[in-house]
Write a protein that holds these residues in place. Structure first.
Motif, PDB file in Angstrom:
ATOM      1  N   GLY A  29       0.814  -1.214   0.000  1.00 42.55           N
ATOM      2  CA  GLY A  29       0.000   0.000   0.000  1.00 42.55           C
ATOM      3  C   GLY A  29       0.840   1.252   0.000  1.00 42.55           C
ATOM      4  O   GLY A  29       0.326   2.356  -0.181  1.00 42.55           O
ATOM      5  N   ARG A  63      -5.729  -0.102   8.413  1.00 48.05           N
ATOM      6  CA  ARG A  63      -5.897   0.969   7.433  1.00 48.05           C
ATOM      7  C   ARG A  63      -5.235   0.587   6.102  1.00 48.05           C
ATOM      8  O   ARG A  63      -5.803   0.747   5.030  1.00 48.05           O
ATOM      9  N   ASP A  64      -3.990   0.048   6.196  1.00 47.03           N
ATOM     10  CA  ASP A  64      -3.266  -0.359   4.987  1.00 47.03           C
ATOM     11  C   ASP A  64      -4.014  -1.470   4.260  1.00 47.03           C
ATOM     12  O   ASP A  64      -4.125  -1.461   3.025  1.00 47.03           O
ATOM     13  N   THR A  66      -7.242  -2.159   4.302  1.00 47.28           N
ATOM     14  CA  THR A  66      -8.448  -1.613   3.665  1.00 47.28           C
ATOM     15  C   THR A  66      -8.097  -0.877   2.380  1.00 47.28           C
ATOM     16  O   THR A  66      -8.769  -1.018   1.356  1.00 47.28           O
ATOM     17  N   PHE A  67      -7.010  -0.097   2.415  1.00 42.76           N
ATOM     18  CA  PHE A  67      -6.573   0.629   1.217  1.00 42.76           C
ATOM     19  C   PHE A  67      -6.260  -0.349   0.080  1.00 42.76           C
ATOM     20  O   PHE A  67      -6.672  -0.151  -1.065  1.00 42.76           O
ATOM     21  N   ASN A  70      -9.367  -1.929  -1.448  1.00 42.57           N
ATOM     22  CA  ASN A  70     -10.074  -0.995  -2.325  1.00 42.57           C
ATOM     23  C   ASN A  70      -9.336  -0.825  -3.654  1.00 42.57           C
ATOM     24  O   ASN A  70      -9.965  -0.748  -4.718  1.00 42.57           O
ATOM     25  N   LEU A  71      -8.009  -0.753  -3.587  1.00 35.39           N
ATOM     26  CA  LEU A  71      -7.212  -0.604  -4.810  1.00 35.39           C
ATOM     27  C   LEU A  71      -7.379  -1.815  -5.726  1.00 35.39           C
ATOM     28  O   LEU A  71      -7.562  -1.675  -6.939  1.00 35.39           O
ATOM     29  N   GLN A 182      -2.913   9.122  -7.947  1.00 38.37           N
ATOM     30  CA  GLN A 182      -3.093   7.887  -7.186  1.00 38.37           C
ATOM     31  C   GLN A 182      -2.547   8.058  -5.777  1.00 38.37           C
ATOM     32  O   GLN A 182      -1.341   8.247  -5.567  1.00 38.37           O
ATOM     33  N   VAL A 185      -0.487   4.871   1.016  1.00 42.30           N
ATOM     34  CA  VAL A 185      -0.406   5.000   2.472  1.00 42.30           C
ATOM     35  C   VAL A 185       1.046   5.200   2.884  1.00 42.30           C
ATOM     36  O   VAL A 185       1.969   4.819   2.164  1.00 42.30           O
TER      37      VAL A 185
END
Length: 442
Positions: A29, A63-64, A66-67, A70-71, A182, A185
Motif C-alpha cells: 500500500g 488501514r493499509d 483496507t486501502f 479498495n485498490l 493515485q 499509504v
C-alpha cells in the motif's frame, strides 16, 4: 512516459519478465508497491496481488489492508491477504521481528505462487533501497557481495523474485503517482530512526548528498564496478573449488589444508559460505583457525556448518525422527531415505557399508529405525564391551553434522545396527546362522 520506459528497459535488459506474463506482486500500500502495480498493469502484465498484515501497527495495519482491498477492487485484480501475530511468532522462534516477518511473507508468497501457478514475484525495491542496503551491509561487514546491492533478479526455492523499479528514484516513483492522481499509504514507522535503515535514509544519505550532489549516481556507478569485480572473484572461486572441495548430495566439504594454500583463501571461503547464508565474519574466524584442533557448529537457516582440523563442511540440517516400524520390503523414512528389509536362507555377509546382515533368530520383531539420541550405546561386532554411538562415530571420522543425522536399527531398546557401520556383535552372522535378515539403506 520516462518512468514506464525505464521500467520496460530494466525488464528487457535483465530478462525479468515475459510479455503478458502472470505475476505476483507484493503490495503493502506504500508508494513503491502501488507504483509497481500500476506500472506493470499499464505494461500489460497479468497481476495477482498479495498483502501481508503483520499486526504490528494497531489501527494502521488495518488501514493499509483496507486501502489495498479498495485498490484491488478498483482495478479488478485478484488479491490474497494474510494475517500473523508476528511479534508472538518471533518470540516463540527466538528471532527478531524483522526476520520473522521476512520468513512469514516469503513462505506465504511461495504458497500463493504454487496455488496460482505463478513463477515470478515482483517487489517494489528501487534505487534508494539499493543505497540503504549498501550502507547496511557495509556496517555489517558483509564483503563485496553485500556491497553490490539488491540485484534485479534473485531466486528463492524455485520462485523468481524480480525488482523492475530498481533503477527508479523515490522522487520518480512519487511523481508518477502524482501524475496518475493515485494516493498511497505512509507507514508511520518510516520516520523512526531507531531502525537502522530509517537512520541511513533520514540522516546519512542526506549528509552524503550535501557533500556530493551527484552522490546517488556516484554510488550506483561504484556498485556496478563492484558487481563486475564480484563476477571475477566468483570465477576464481569456481576454478579453485574443484581442487579443494567435494560436492555432497546436500552441501559441500572443503579440505582445510588445500584451502590454506590457495591465493586469497578468505575470499574463496566467504563466497562459499555466503551462498549458504552464513555471515562474512564467520569466514574470517574459520580462516584464523584452519588446521587447528577442536571445532564448532554454526547454523544459518536450513544449513549447518561444522569444522575440524581437516574439513569445513556445510550440509542441510539433518532430519531427526522417532522410532519407525520396519516392515518386510521397502520402507520410506521421514528424512526421505529408504530401508529395504528382506529375509534370506543361509548365512551371508555383504561387504557394503549400506547393507547389514543379521541372524534371523537374534532379535525381537519388529525392528525399528530412528536417529541417534544422546547416551545411545552399542557393542559393535569385533569389539569387547560397549561404546557410546557418538564416540564410535567420532572415532570413525564422522563430522558433527553427519553424527546428528546418524540412524540406528533397534530390536526393542537395543541397537542392532548403526546404519552405515557394522552391526552389534550379538546380532551378527555366526556359524550357527540358518537364515538372516538383510537390511539395505538407500
Amino acid at each position: 512516459m520516462k518512468t514506464l520506459q525505464t521500467v520496460a528497459d530494466t525488464i528487457r535488459r535483465h530478462k525479468l519478465l515475459s510479455p503478458g506474463e502472470r505475476i505476483l506482486i507484493a503490495l503493502s500500500g506504500g508508494a513503491d508497491s502501488v507504483a509497481l502495480f500500476l506500472i506493470l498493469k499499464e505494461l500489460g502484465y497479468d497481476c495477482v496481488l498479495a498483502h501481508c498484515n503483520f499486526l504490528l501497527r494497531d489501527d494502521e495495519s488495518y488501514r493499509d489492508e483496507t486501502f489495498v482491498r479498495n485498490l484491488a477492487e478498483t482495478h479488478g485484480a485478484p488479491l490474497h491477504v494474510a494475517h500473523w501475530d508476528t511479534a508472538a511468532i518471533a518470540q516463540e522462534r527466538g528471532i527478531s521481528i524483522e526476520m520473522a516477518a521476512r520468513d512469514l511473507r516469503y513462505h506465504w508468497f511461495e504458497v500463493i505462487a504454487e496455488k496460482e501457478k505463478i513463477h515470478t514475484l515482483c517487489t517494489g525495491h528501487h534505487a534508494a533501497d539499493n543505497a540503504e542496503t549498501f550502507f547496511l551491509n557495509l556496517c555489517r561487514g558483509t564483503g563485496i557481495t553485500g556491497l553490490t546491492g539488491i540485484q534485479p533478479l534473485s531466486k528463492r526455492h524455485g520462485l523468481r523474485i524480480v525488482r523492475p523499479l530498481i533503477r527508479l528514484t523515490r522522487e520518480e516513483i512519487e511523481d508518477f503517482l502524482k501524475l496518475r492522481k493515485q494516493p498511497f499509504v505512509v507507514d508511520s514507522t518510516n520516520a523512526d530512526t531507531t531502525y537502522r535503515r530509517n537512520l541511513i535514509r533520514q540522516e546519512l544519505l542526506p549528509l552524503l548528498r550535501r557533500i556530493n550532489p551527484s552522490f546517488d549516481e556516484a554510488l550506483a556507478r561504484t556498485m556496478r564496478h563492484l558487481d563486475e569485480a564480484k563476477l571475477g572473484l566468483n570465477q576464481y572461486t569456481a576454478e579453485s573449488l574443484g581442487a579443494i572441495c567435494t560436492i555432497l548430495p546436500d552441501g559441500i566439504s572443503i579440505n582445510a589444508e588445500s584451502l590454506r594454500y590457495c591465493n586469497a583463501p578468505g575470499v574463496i571461503l566467504h563466497n562459499v559460505i555466503s551462498y549458504y547464508g552464513f555471515p562474512a565474519s564467520l569466514a574470517d574466524d574459520l580462516i584464523s583457525h584452519l588446521g587447528e584442533e577442536g571445532g564448532g557448529l554454526y547454523e544459518a537457516g536450513d544449513y549447518l556448518l561444522s569444522r575440524n582440523r581437516d574439513l569445513i563442511e556445510i550440509r542441510r540440517r539433518p532430519h531427526s525422527f522417532d522410532e519407525v516400524l520396519l516392515k518386510p520390503g521397502r520402507n520410506t523414512l521421514p528424512d526421505g531415505t529408504h530401508i529395504t528389509m528382506e529375509t534370506r536362507e543361509g548365512k551371508e555377509i555383504v561387504r557394503n557399508k549400506n547393507t547389514a546382515c543379521i541372524d534371523s533368530r537374534s532379535f525381537l520383531e519388529p525392528l525399528k529405525c530412528r536417529t541417534t539420541k544422546r547416551g545411545d550405546r552399542f557393542a559393535p561386532y569385533g569389539m569387547r564391551g560397549s561404546k557410546l554411538v557418538s564416540d564410535y562415530l567420532c572415532d570413525r571420522g564422522y563430522s558433527r553434522i553427519s553424527r546428528l543425522g546418524a540412524k540406528v536399527i533397534l530390536s526393542g531398546n537395543d541397537i542392532v545396527w548403526v546404519v552405515g557401520e557394522r552391526p552389534a556383535g550379538r546380532y551378527a552372522i555366526s556359524h550357527a546362522t540358518r537364515s538372516h535378515v538383510r537390511l539395505t539403506i538407500e
